[in-house]
Design a protein around this motif. Structure first.
Motif, PDB file in Angstrom:
ATOM      1  N   PRO A   1      -5.772   3.961  -3.966  1.00 55.22           N
ATOM      2  CA  PRO A   1      -7.162   4.438  -3.901  1.00 55.22           C
ATOM      3  C   PRO A   1      -8.172   3.524  -4.601  1.00 55.22           C
ATOM      4  N   TYR A   2      -7.709   2.703  -5.520  1.00 57.48           N
ATOM      5  CA  TYR A   2      -8.616   1.765  -6.188  1.00 57.48           C
ATOM      6  C   TYR A   2      -9.115   0.676  -5.249  1.00 57.48           C
ATOM      7  N   LEU A   3      -8.397   0.447  -4.156  1.00 63.45           N
ATOM      8  CA  LEU A   3      -8.750  -0.634  -3.233  1.00 63.45           C
ATOM      9  C   LEU A   3      -9.544  -0.161  -2.021  1.00 63.45           C
ATOM     10  N   MET A   4      -9.651   1.141  -1.815  1.00 64.52           N
ATOM     11  CA  MET A   4     -10.281   1.682  -0.616  1.00 64.52           C
ATOM     12  C   MET A   4     -11.772   1.957  -0.831  1.00 64.52           C
ATOM     13  N   THR A   5     -12.557   1.696   0.215  1.00 66.69           N
ATOM     14  CA  THR A   5     -13.993   1.979   0.159  1.00 66.69           C
ATOM     15  C   THR A   5     -14.426   2.921   1.274  1.00 66.69           C
ATOM     16  N   ASN A   6     -13.527   3.245   2.207  1.00 66.80           N
ATOM     17  CA  ASN A   6     -13.831   4.118   3.321  1.00 66.80           C
ATOM     18  C   ASN A   6     -12.910   5.334   3.265  1.00 66.80           C
ATOM     19  N   VAL A   7     -13.468   6.519   3.422  1.00 71.86           N
ATOM     20  CA  VAL A   7     -12.692   7.757   3.306  1.00 71.86           C
ATOM     21  C   VAL A   7     -11.656   7.853   4.411  1.00 71.86           C
ATOM     22  N   TYR A   8     -12.035   7.530   5.635  1.00 74.00           N
ATOM     23  CA  TYR A   8     -11.117   7.666   6.760  1.00 74.00           C
ATOM     24  C   TYR A   8      -9.943   6.693   6.652  1.00 74.00           C
ATOM     25  N   THR A   9     -10.219   5.515   6.178  1.00 76.67           N
ATOM     26  CA  THR A   9      -9.143   4.549   5.949  1.00 76.67           C
ATOM     27  C   THR A   9      -8.229   5.029   4.832  1.00 76.67           C
ATOM     28  N   MET A  10      -8.799   5.597   3.796  1.00 78.30           N
ATOM     29  CA  MET A  10      -7.997   6.109   2.688  1.00 78.30           C
ATOM     30  C   MET A  10      -7.070   7.224   3.156  1.00 78.30           C
ATOM     31  N   ILE A  11      -7.578   8.112   3.969  1.00 79.45           N
ATOM     32  CA  ILE A  11      -6.754   9.211   4.463  1.00 79.45           C
ATOM     33  C   ILE A  11      -5.648   8.690   5.369  1.00 79.45           C
ATOM     34  N   ALA A  12      -5.967   7.742   6.235  1.00 86.37           N
ATOM     35  CA  ALA A  12      -4.951   7.194   7.140  1.00 86.37           C
ATOM     36  C   ALA A  12      -3.842   6.473   6.375  1.00 86.37           C
ATOM     37  N   VAL A  13      -4.218   5.656   5.404  1.00 87.76           N
ATOM     38  CA  VAL A  13      -3.223   4.929   4.611  1.00 87.76           C
ATOM     39  C   VAL A  13      -2.419   5.907   3.757  1.00 87.76           C
ATOM     40  N   GLY A  14      -3.075   6.902   3.200  1.00 82.37           N
ATOM     41  CA  GLY A  14      -2.389   7.883   2.369  1.00 82.37           C
ATOM     42  C   GLY A  14      -1.359   8.687   3.146  1.00 82.37           C
ATOM     43  N   VAL A  15      -1.726   9.136   4.323  1.00 80.32           N
ATOM     44  CA  VAL A  15      -0.773   9.877   5.153  1.00 80.32           C
ATOM     45  C   VAL A  15       0.382   8.972   5.565  1.00 80.32           C
ATOM     46  N   GLY A  16       0.082   7.719   5.874  1.00 80.62           N
ATOM     47  CA  GLY A  16       1.148   6.770   6.213  1.00 80.62           C
ATOM     48  C   GLY A  16       2.107   6.549   5.054  1.00 80.62           C
TER      49      GLY A  16
END
Length: 67
Positions: free
Chosen positions: A42-57
């Motif tokens: 999460p320290y590297l993410m700036t977009n919410v949708y990208t964060m959710i996609a990477v997190g679920v992955g």
């Protein structure tokens, strides 16, 4: 949008702590490394949708990868 980014980062970090503890107790390397990644990414993410996609992955990695 900053609030959603903070809350999703908090949620995924909390899940990551759970994965890390589970991976240590069960000697499951996939869960351990996924937990470590969930805590840090999460320290590297700036977009919410990208964060959710990477997190679920990252949350699905221990389900399909056996280390």
């Amino acid at each position: 949008m900053d609030t959603a980014l903070l809350v999703s980062g908090l949620v995924f970090s909390a899940v990551g702590i759970g994965y890390l503890v589970y991976g240590r107790r069960q000697s499951n390397m996939a869960a351990r490394w996924s937990g470590f990644a969930l805590i840090l990414y999460p320290y590297l993410m700036t977009n919410v949708y990208t964060m959710i996609a990477v997190g679920v992955g990252l949350m699905l990695v221990p389900r399909f990868v056996d280390l």
